[in-house]
Scaffold this motif. Structure first.
Motif, PDB file in Angstrom:
ATOM      1  N   LEU A  76      18.421  44.030  88.155  1.00  0.00           N
ATOM      2  CA  LEU A  76      18.237  45.482  88.168  1.00  0.00           C
ATOM      3  C   LEU A  76      19.526  46.199  88.553  1.00  0.00           C
ATOM      4  O   LEU A  76      19.765  47.332  88.121  1.00  0.00           O
ATOM      5  CB  LEU A  76      17.112  45.859  89.133  1.00  0.00           C
ATOM      6  CG  LEU A  76      15.698  45.454  88.702  1.00  0.00           C
ATOM      7  CD1 LEU A  76      14.688  45.820  89.781  1.00  0.00           C
ATOM      8  CD2 LEU A  76      15.319  46.120  87.379  1.00  0.00           C
ATOM      9  N   ASN A  77      20.372  45.557  89.357  1.00  0.00           N
ATOM     10  CA  ASN A  77      21.638  46.172  89.753  1.00  0.00           C
ATOM     11  C   ASN A  77      22.591  46.366  88.580  1.00  0.00           C
ATOM     12  O   ASN A  77      23.556  47.130  88.685  1.00  0.00           O
ATOM     13  CB  ASN A  77      22.325  45.327  90.829  1.00  0.00           C
ATOM     14  CG  ASN A  77      21.697  45.516  92.199  1.00  0.00           C
ATOM     15  OD1 ASN A  77      21.085  46.542  92.470  1.00  0.00           O
ATOM     16  ND2 ASN A  77      21.836  44.528  93.062  1.00  0.00           N
ATOM     17  N   LEU A  78      22.339  45.703  87.459  1.00  0.00           N
ATOM     18  CA  LEU A  78      23.159  45.923  86.267  1.00  0.00           C
ATOM     19  C   LEU A  78      23.021  47.349  85.748  1.00  0.00           C
ATOM     20  O   LEU A  78      23.928  47.879  85.107  1.00  0.00           O
ATOM     21  CB  LEU A  78      22.755  44.946  85.161  1.00  0.00           C
ATOM     22  CG  LEU A  78      23.483  43.614  85.084  1.00  0.00           C
ATOM     23  CD1 LEU A  78      22.868  42.755  83.988  1.00  0.00           C
ATOM     24  CD2 LEU A  78      24.965  43.801  84.832  1.00  0.00           C
ATOM     25  N   GLY A  79      21.855  47.961  85.989  1.00  0.00           N
ATOM     26  CA  GLY A  79      21.638  49.333  85.553  1.00  0.00           C
ATOM     27  C   GLY A  79      21.252  49.487  84.097  1.00  0.00           C
ATOM     28  O   GLY A  79      21.274  50.601  83.560  1.00  0.00           O
ATOM     29  N   ILE A  80      20.877  48.391  83.430  1.00  0.00           N
ATOM     30  CA  ILE A  80      20.513  48.483  82.014  1.00  0.00           C
ATOM     31  C   ILE A  80      19.067  48.048  81.768  1.00  0.00           C
ATOM     32  O   ILE A  80      18.630  47.994  80.617  1.00  0.00           O
ATOM     33  CB  ILE A  80      21.465  47.636  81.138  1.00  0.00           C
ATOM     34  CG1 ILE A  80      21.438  46.171  81.567  1.00  0.00           C
ATOM     35  CG2 ILE A  80      22.874  48.195  81.198  1.00  0.00           C
ATOM     36  CD1 ILE A  80      22.261  45.261  80.671  1.00  0.00           C
ATOM     37  N   PHE A  81      18.328  47.752  82.846  1.00  0.00           N
ATOM     38  CA  PHE A  81      16.923  47.366  82.720  1.00  0.00           C
ATOM     39  C   PHE A  81      16.059  48.280  83.581  1.00  0.00           C
ATOM     40  O   PHE A  81      16.435  48.622  84.704  1.00  0.00           O
ATOM     41  CB  PHE A  81      16.701  45.910  83.160  1.00  0.00           C
ATOM     42  CG  PHE A  81      17.546  44.907  82.430  1.00  0.00           C
ATOM     43  CD1 PHE A  81      17.504  44.822  81.051  1.00  0.00           C
ATOM     44  CD2 PHE A  81      18.395  44.058  83.121  1.00  0.00           C
ATOM     45  CE1 PHE A  81      18.284  43.906  80.363  1.00  0.00           C
ATOM     46  CE2 PHE A  81      19.182  43.134  82.459  1.00  0.00           C
ATOM     47  CZ  PHE A  81      19.128  43.063  81.071  1.00  0.00           C
TER      48      PHE A  81
END
Length: 399
Positions: free
Chosen positions: A63-68
Motif C-alpha cells: 500500500l505504501n507504493l501508492g498505486i493500490f
C-alpha cells in the motif's frame, strides 16, 4: 484468515516455508514492481507464530507504493507439511489524477483569515495532473499549471526502475513561477509584503535532476543537482531591502548539490502509527566560484511513532539545521521556523529567521472512527467502490 493460519501453524510446526508466490489483480503493474516491495521471497522460511504479522506487514508495504487501493496477502494453499502458496491480491488505483487547484497563497489559513481579511483575490487556481504508474513500474509523471495570485508551472517525472533489481531510480523536474507580491523582509518576526498588481515582483526558474539509490527496502539515498535563477524587482532589491540578495542585487543564480539519506520503518507512510524514520541531508548552494550564493547546510530529522493501544497513538518529530559560513546570508535564504513544513503550530502568524534552528513536535492521536464505506455501483470506478476511513482527534504541542 489470520486465525486459521495461526491455528494450523502453531499446532504443528515452528517454521513454515513459502513455496510459491501468486499474484492476482494486476492489469498494468509489472510483477517485478510488486515483488520488489515484499520482504518475503519464494523459498523463505517464516516463524509459524509470526506468520499473520509478517503477511500484514508486507501488505502495508504494498500500500505504501501508492498505486493500490486494496491489497491482501494470504495463504492460498498448504502444499505439504509446513509449505504453502502465498497469494498476493491487489486492486489497482485509478492512475490518472487531474486534480483541480484551489488553494491559499499565504503560509497558512490563520494568516489569510486574520491578516489579509479573507480576500478571495489571494486564491490560486489551476490543474495538478498526475499520471501514476505510467509504465507499470510505479513511476509518476506530473504536470501542474497554477494561476491566480501566484503563477506556477511544473513538469516532473520519477522512476525507480532503471535496473532489473529496481534499486536505481531517476527524477527530473522543471518549474517556473512568478508573483505580483513578495515578502521582502522580516519585521518583529512578521513578514512585510510588497504588492504591485501592474507588474511582477518576483520570478523563479528551477531545474533539478535526482539520482536515487535504494539497495534495501527501507533505506534510500538521493543525490540531486539543481539550478536556480531568481529575480526580484528593483523596488525590493534597491529600495526596500538591499539585503534581499545582498548588495542591492535583483538577481540570484546558482547551482546546488544535495545528498540525502532516509531510513524509513514506518508502518503506513500516509498516516503512520508505529515505527520510525530518520533523514539526514547535506546541501551545498553554490558549486561554481561565480555563483551568487555560497552556503553549506546540514539537516537532520527523526520521526518516532508509538501505538499505545488500539485508539491512542503518539507522534514525535524532531528537526535540526545548521549552516556555514557563520555570516549574514541573503534575506531570501535566511528562512528558519514558520516557513513551509517548519511551521510552529500555535505561532501561525510569526516566523523566525536564522542560520540554524531546532524544532520538536508532539501529537497525540485519538481514533474516533474506523470503518469502510461501500459505494457500490454508485461509484463508476471499481477501484474506489470501497472507501476505508479513519477519523482522529489530535492534540498538538511544538517546542
Amino acid at each position: 484468515t489470520p486465525a486459521a493460519i495461526h491455528a494450523q501453524a502453531d499446532s504443528t510446526l515452528e517454521w513454515v516455508k513459502v513455496e510459491k508466490i501468486v499474484l492476482e489483480g494486476t492489469r498494468k503493474t509489472r510483477p517485478a514492481t510488486i515483488l520488489r516491495e515484499l520482504k518475503i521471497r519464494e523459498g523463505d522460511s517464516i516463524p509459524a507464530p509470526a506468520l499473520s504479522d509478517v503477511l500484514e506487514r508486507n501488505r502495508l508495504l504494498l500500500l505504501n507504493l501508492g498505486i493500490f487501493t486494496e491489497a491482501t496477502i494470504s495463504v492460498q494453499e498448504w502444499t505439504g507439511k509446513g509449505t504453502f502458496i502465498m497469494k498476493v491480491k491487489v486492486t489497482e488505483a485509478w492512475f490518472v489524477y487531474p486534480v483541480p487547484i484551489l488553494a491559499l497563497s499565504d503560509r497558512n489559513f490563520n494568516v489569510w483569515w486574520n491578516e489579509f481579511d479573507r480576500s478571495l483575490k489571494r486564491l490560486n487556481y489551476g490543474l495538478d495532473w498526475s499520471q501514476l504508474n505510467l509504465t507499470g513500474r510505479a513511476d509518476v509523471l506530473k504536470v501542474k499549471a497554477q494561476f491566480g495570485f501566484t503563477n506556477r508551472y511544473e513538469l516532473s517525472y520519477r522512476s525507480q526502475g532503471l535496473n532489473r533489481r529496481r534499486t536505481l531510480g531517476l527524477e527530473g523536474s522543471l518549474a517556473y513561477s512568478r508573483a505580483h507580491e513578495l515578502s521582502y523582509k522580516t519585521n518583529r518576526n512578521k513578514l512585510d509584503f510588497l504588492r504591485v498588481r501592474e507588474s511582477w515582483q518576483t520570478e523563479q526558474l528551477f531545474a533539478g535532476l535526482t539520482f536515487i539509490s535504494r539497495p534495501k527496502l527501507f533505506k534510500s539515498q538521493t543525490f540531486t543537482l539543481e539550478y536556480r535563477d531568481n529575480w526580484v524587482s528593483d523596488t525590493i532589491a534597491k529600495v526596500l531591502n538591499p539585503d534581499y540578495y545582498l548588495g542591492g542585487k535583483n538577481r540570484q543564480r546558482h547551482f546546488s548539490a544535495v545528498y540525502s539519506l532516509t531510513v524509513d520503518y514506518r508502518d503506513f507512510r500516509p498516516y503512520p502509527l508505529k515505527g520510525w524514520r530518520g533523514i539526514v541531508e547535506v546541501r551545498k548552494n553554490g558549486l561554481l566560484p561565480s555563483d551568487d550564493l555560497q552556503i553549506f547546510r546540514a539537516f537532520a530529522e527523526w520521526d518516532q511513532y508509538f501505538l499505545l493501544n488500539k485508539r491512542l497513538s503518539l507522534e514525535l518529530v524532531g528537526k535540526l539545521r545548521t549552516s556555514l559560513p557563520r555570516k549574514k546570508p541573503p534575506q531570501s535564504n535566511n528562512q528558519a521556523l514558520g516557513y513551509g513544513s517548519n511551521l510552529v503550530r500555535g505561532y501561525d502568524y510569526y516566523v523566525v529567521d536564522g542560520l540554524d534552528f531546532a524544532l520538536l513536535r508532539s501529537s497525540w492521536h485519538i481514533l474516533l472512527f474506523d470503518g469502510n464505506f461501500n459505494l457500490g455501483k454508485a461509484m463508476p470506478v471499481k477501484a474506489y467502490r470501497k472507501l476505508p476511513m479513519r477519523l482522529y482527534f489530535a492534540v498538538n504541542s511544538d517546542l
